[in-house]
Scaffold this active site. Structure first.
Site, PDB file in Angstrom:
ATOM      1  N   ASP A  47      25.567 102.145 -31.339  1.00  0.00           N
ATOM      2  CA  ASP A  47      24.365 101.343 -31.089  1.00  0.00           C
ATOM      3  C   ASP A  47      24.596 100.414 -29.897  1.00  0.00           C
ATOM      4  O   ASP A  47      23.834 100.425 -28.928  1.00  0.00           O
ATOM      5  CB  ASP A  47      24.003 100.533 -32.347  1.00  0.00           C
ATOM      6  CG  ASP A  47      23.862 101.431 -33.569  1.00  0.00           C
ATOM      7  OD1 ASP A  47      22.895 102.186 -33.631  1.00  0.00           O
ATOM      8  OD2 ASP A  47      24.747 101.385 -34.450  1.00  0.00           O
ATOM      9  N   GLN A  52      34.686 100.339 -22.372  1.00  0.00           N
ATOM     10  CA  GLN A  52      33.808 101.508 -22.312  1.00  0.00           C
ATOM     11  C   GLN A  52      33.879 102.317 -21.016  1.00  0.00           C
ATOM     12  O   GLN A  52      33.942 103.550 -21.070  1.00  0.00           O
ATOM     13  CB  GLN A  52      32.366 101.090 -22.599  1.00  0.00           C
ATOM     14  CG  GLN A  52      31.473 102.273 -22.883  1.00  0.00           C
ATOM     15  CD  GLN A  52      30.017 101.881 -22.991  1.00  0.00           C
ATOM     16  OE1 GLN A  52      29.510 101.085 -22.207  1.00  0.00           O
ATOM     17  NE2 GLN A  52      29.329 102.425 -23.969  1.00  0.00           N
ATOM     18  N   ARG A  67      31.676 112.425 -30.830  1.00  0.00           N
ATOM     19  CA  ARG A  67      30.917 112.157 -32.057  1.00  0.00           C
ATOM     20  C   ARG A  67      29.705 111.290 -31.741  1.00  0.00           C
ATOM     21  O   ARG A  67      29.540 110.804 -30.608  1.00  0.00           O
ATOM     22  CB  ARG A  67      31.824 111.450 -33.064  1.00  0.00           C
ATOM     23  CG  ARG A  67      32.116 110.026 -32.676  1.00  0.00           C
ATOM     24  CD  ARG A  67      33.058 109.335 -33.636  1.00  0.00           C
ATOM     25  NE  ARG A  67      32.826 107.899 -33.637  1.00  0.00           N
ATOM     26  CZ  ARG A  67      33.651 106.994 -34.128  1.00  0.00           C
ATOM     27  NH1 ARG A  67      34.801 107.378 -34.669  1.00  0.00           N
ATOM     28  NH2 ARG A  67      33.352 105.707 -34.108  1.00  0.00           N
ATOM     29  N   GLY A  68      28.875 111.030 -32.752  1.00  0.00           N
ATOM     30  CA  GLY A  68      27.792 110.049 -32.617  1.00  0.00           C
ATOM     31  C   GLY A  68      26.809 110.394 -31.519  1.00  0.00           C
ATOM     32  O   GLY A  68      26.314 111.522 -31.435  1.00  0.00           O
ATOM     33  N   GLU A  69      26.558 109.434 -30.637  1.00  0.00           N
ATOM     34  CA  GLU A  69      25.561 109.661 -29.582  1.00  0.00           C
ATOM     35  C   GLU A  69      26.137 109.463 -28.180  1.00  0.00           C
ATOM     36  O   GLU A  69      26.045 110.333 -27.316  1.00  0.00           O
ATOM     37  CB  GLU A  69      24.371 108.704 -29.795  1.00  0.00           C
ATOM     38  CG  GLU A  69      23.325 108.856 -28.716  1.00  0.00           C
ATOM     39  CD  GLU A  69      21.956 108.313 -29.098  1.00  0.00           C
ATOM     40  OE1 GLU A  69      21.581 108.371 -30.286  1.00  0.00           O
ATOM     41  OE2 GLU A  69      21.241 107.849 -28.186  1.00  0.00           O
ATOM     42  N   ASP A  70      26.750 108.313 -27.943  1.00  0.00           N
ATOM     43  CA  ASP A  70      27.138 108.018 -26.564  1.00  0.00           C
ATOM     44  C   ASP A  70      28.286 108.909 -26.081  1.00  0.00           C
ATOM     45  O   ASP A  70      28.236 109.445 -24.967  1.00  0.00           O
ATOM     46  CB  ASP A  70      27.524 106.538 -26.433  1.00  0.00           C
ATOM     47  CG  ASP A  70      27.686 106.139 -24.980  1.00  0.00           C
ATOM     48  OD1 ASP A  70      26.712 106.311 -24.216  1.00  0.00           O
ATOM     49  OD2 ASP A  70      28.769 105.692 -24.592  1.00  0.00           O
ATOM     50  N   SER A  71      29.314 109.107 -26.897  1.00  0.00           N
ATOM     51  CA  SER A  71      30.435 109.949 -26.443  1.00  0.00           C
ATOM     52  C   SER A  71      29.984 111.408 -26.308  1.00  0.00           C
ATOM     53  O   SER A  71      30.493 112.158 -25.470  1.00  0.00           O
ATOM     54  CB  SER A  71      31.634 109.832 -27.392  1.00  0.00           C
ATOM     55  OG  SER A  71      31.301 110.204 -28.705  1.00  0.00           O
ATOM     56  N   TYR A  80      34.844 111.319 -36.646  1.00  0.00           N
ATOM     57  CA  TYR A  80      34.847 110.653 -37.946  1.00  0.00           C
ATOM     58  C   TYR A  80      35.893 111.342 -38.826  1.00  0.00           C
ATOM     59  O   TYR A  80      36.459 112.378 -38.449  1.00  0.00           O
ATOM     60  CB  TYR A  80      33.468 110.766 -38.613  1.00  0.00           C
ATOM     61  CG  TYR A  80      32.326 110.289 -37.737  1.00  0.00           C
ATOM     62  CD1 TYR A  80      32.251 108.958 -37.343  1.00  0.00           C
ATOM     63  CD2 TYR A  80      31.332 111.163 -37.307  1.00  0.00           C
ATOM     64  CE1 TYR A  80      31.200 108.515 -36.528  1.00  0.00           C
ATOM     65  CE2 TYR A  80      30.283 110.728 -36.503  1.00  0.00           C
ATOM     66  CZ  TYR A  80      30.226 109.403 -36.113  1.00  0.00           C
ATOM     67  OH  TYR A  80      29.199 108.972 -35.308  1.00  0.00           O
TER      68      TYR A  80
HETATM   69  O1  TRH Z   1      30.875 105.126 -32.693  1.00  0.00           O
HETATM   70  P1  TRH Z   1      29.888 106.194 -32.921  1.00  0.00           P
HETATM   71  O2  TRH Z   1      30.091 107.020 -34.093  1.00  0.00           O
HETATM   72  O3  TRH Z   1      28.508 105.525 -32.945  1.00  0.00           O
HETATM   73  C1  TRH Z   1      27.297 105.802 -33.530  1.00  0.00           C
HETATM   74  C2  TRH Z   1      27.026 104.857 -34.632  1.00  0.00           C
HETATM   75  O4  TRH Z   1      27.622 105.340 -35.801  1.00  0.00           O
HETATM   76  C3  TRH Z   1      25.574 104.678 -34.781  1.00  0.00           C
HETATM   77  O5  TRH Z   1      25.257 103.867 -35.875  1.00  0.00           O
HETATM   78  C4  TRH Z   1      24.923 106.000 -34.905  1.00  0.00           C
HETATM   79  O6  TRH Z   1      23.616 105.791 -35.064  1.00  0.00           O
HETATM   80  C5  TRH Z   1      25.233 106.743 -33.658  1.00  0.00           C
HETATM   81  O7  TRH Z   1      26.636 106.929 -33.563  1.00  0.00           O
HETATM   82  C6  TRH Z   1      24.547 108.074 -33.587  1.00  0.00           C
HETATM   83  O8  TRH Z   1      29.874 107.203 -31.657  1.00  0.00           O
HETATM   84  P2  TRH Z   1      29.337 107.023 -30.182  1.00  0.00           P
HETATM   85  O9  TRH Z   1      27.859 106.966 -30.159  1.00  0.00           O
HETATM   86  O10 TRH Z   1      29.975 108.060 -29.380  1.00  0.00           O
HETATM   87  O11 TRH Z   1      29.887 105.606 -29.683  1.00  0.00           O
HETATM   88  C7  TRH Z   1      31.226 105.401 -29.391  1.00  0.00           C
HETATM   89  C8  TRH Z   1      31.327 104.442 -28.217  1.00  0.00           C
HETATM   90  O12 TRH Z   1      32.656 103.961 -28.112  1.00  0.00           O
HETATM   91  C9  TRH Z   1      30.978 105.089 -26.897  1.00  0.00           C
HETATM   92  O13 TRH Z   1      30.182 104.194 -26.120  1.00  0.00           O
HETATM   93  C10 TRH Z   1      32.326 105.262 -26.225  1.00  0.00           C
HETATM   94  C11 TRH Z   1      33.057 104.078 -26.760  1.00  0.00           C
HETATM   95  N1  TRH Z   1      34.520 104.111 -26.696  1.00  0.00           N
HETATM   96  C12 TRH Z   1      35.155 103.208 -25.878  1.00  0.00           C
HETATM   97  O14 TRH Z   1      34.512 102.404 -25.190  1.00  0.00           O
HETATM   98  N2  TRH Z   1      36.514 103.211 -25.831  1.00  0.00           N
HETATM   99  C13 TRH Z   1      37.264 104.087 -26.547  1.00  0.00           C
HETATM  100  O15 TRH Z   1      38.504 104.051 -26.453  1.00  0.00           O
HETATM  101  C14 TRH Z   1      36.578 105.016 -27.384  1.00  0.00           C
HETATM  102  C15 TRH Z   1      37.375 106.017 -28.183  1.00  0.00           C
HETATM  103  C16 TRH Z   1      35.209 105.008 -27.451  1.00  0.00           C
END
Ligand code: TRH
Length: 392
Positions: free
Chosen positions: A31, A270, A286-290, A208
């Site tokens: 988020d 990030q 996983r999730g959205e941003d990665s 996860y």
């Molecule tokens: O962390 P996520 O699983 O996030 C989400 C949340 O669970 C949210 O509630 C849900 O609605 C959404 O997924 C779909 O996965 P995501 O989205 O990939 O976010 C991880 C963030 O962490 C991403 O911006 C990359 C960042 N990151 C770093 O900045 N440094 C790191 O070393 C790592 C491993 C990740």
């Protein structure tokens, strides 16, 4: 190592738009990960003055270490950050911005909405939705919805993977940063070893908890070709510790078994997360941003989708698969689909069956990134939408 974007540089386009973004952290990092990326892009690339309301600064601090979780108000990288104390606080409602973005349907404080309604001209109010590759997204993207009590319209901005959607975030300098990436230096600095030779497959693993991981680790261990695994500390780390029979699998730990060598990495700010994706041959995200960043990395990837109640995430998984595999030949497409489904709870992953398609997957990953770029970057699409609303 690549240089990070210079957030202190004056925005290239100076225009006087003030924007408030509201972000409630549900769990994990996605988020705030999406909101922080969007906030910086709106500021750096479009010259907007952005204020970001976030209810969990501790999670934010992990992505941006200069954020101090004890402060009510601060500034980082040109963005004003407010600790949003649920439910009513919103900078004590004062100056309502020209553009108000509520991320992922988090609820704005009533006092803030009432002040929006009193403002002249009315702010452009946007609900930024979660990303989905499903077809219906294009039909609902940018649809206005009148507020039941106030003379305000909110539009629904849908990120997506197909035409007619809001697209996904992509910074203007991302490809240039990727091209400048110094892999040899990165390996020495982050992993403490020389970059592995071409005979080894480098895998990054951001996921996860996942029951399928044991079978996969065993296949890598018992395989004929070396696999070098890079694992950022997090929810999957416990499974790695159990597999290698070590007390914990935290930053700095290295473990070996058969053909598998695994390195645990610390969580980084990030902008540096992309480097991990560029360093690997294939990325588990996983999730959205990665998930989005893996697509821009132009490498094959496996998506661990955020699980939702009643398996509501499964149609999203299939929709993403349909986009990503659309031009693959049927046998490669089936192998990708089997592997993604196994990684998301249906079946057992079969690495050899999947990775024998590597040449086709490499080519497809690059082509898919070009196709996705054709939809336009989300921040740019959002700016264009706001300009149209303000003009109309
Ligand atoms: O962390 P996520 O699983 O996030 C989400 C949340 O669970 C949210 O509630 C849900 O609605 C959404 O997924 C779909 O996965 P995501 O989205 O990939 O976010 C991880 C963030 O962490 C991403 O911006 C990359 C960042 N990151 C770093 O900045 N440094 C790191 O070393 C790592 C491993 C990740």
């Amino acid at each position: 190592m690549t240089s990070l974007p210079d957030a202190t540089k004056a925005p290239e386009l100076a225009c006087d738009i003030a924007c408030d973004i509201f972000c409630a952290v549900v769990d994990n990092f996605g988020d705030i990960g999406v909101c922080w990326r969007l906030a910086r892009q709106l500021h750096i690339e479009h010259g907007w003055r952005v204020r970001l309301f976030v209810d969990d600064l501790t999670v934010f601090h992990a992505l941006c270490p200069e954020v101090d979780a004890t402060l009510d108000r601060q500034q980082a990288q040109g963005i004003v950050i407010e600790h949003w104390r649920e439910p009513a606080h919103a900078g004590d409602t004062l100056a309502i911005a020209d553009v108000v973005i509520e991320a992922f349907a988090c609820e704005l404080p009533h006092a803030y909405i009432a002040a929006m309604a009193r403002r002249a001209p009315k702010p452009v109010w946007i609900n930024l939705e979660y990303l989905s590759g499903e077809d219906w997204v294009a039909d609902f993207h940018m649809r206005p919805s009148p507020h039941p009590r106030y003379p305000l319209d909110k539009s629904f901005f849908f990120p997506g993977l197909g035409k007619g959607t809001g697209g996904v975030l992509k910074e203007r300098d991302l490809d240039a940063r990727r091209a400048r990436f110094d892999a040899a230096a990165w390996w020495k600095e982050r992993v403490g070893i020389e970059r592995p030779g071409a005979g080894a497959t480098v895998v990054s693993l951001f996921a996860y908890e996942n029951p399928a991981v044991d079978a996969l680790l065993a296949q890598w261990r018992d395989g004929a070709a070396p696999v070098v695994l890079l694992v950022p500390e997090g929810r999957i780390s416990g499974a790695l510790a159990r597999f290698f029979d070590v007390p914990k699998f935290t930053a700095g730990v290295t473990a070996r078994a058969g053909a598998l060598e695994a390195h645990a990495l610390g969580f980084v700010e990030q902008p540096r997360f992309d480097e991990l994706l560029w360093a690997a041959d294939i990325n588990f995200v996983r999730g959205e941003d990665s998930f989005v960043r893996a697509q821009w990395a132009r490498k094959p990837f496996i998506w661990h989708i955020y699980p939702q109640a009643d398996d509501a995430h499964l149609p999203k998984l299939d929709a993403a698969l349909a986009h990503y595999t659309s031009t693959l030949d049927p046998s490669a497409r089936d192998a990708v689909s089997r592997f993604w489904h196994a990684w998301n709870g249906t079946g057992v992953p079969d690495w050899a069956d999947f990775w024998r398609h590597r040449p086709a997957l490499d080519a497809r990953a690059a082509r898919w990134a070009d196709e996705l770029a054709g939809i336009g970057d989300l921040a740019g699409n959002l700016v264009a939408h706001v300009a149209a609303r303000r003009a109309g």
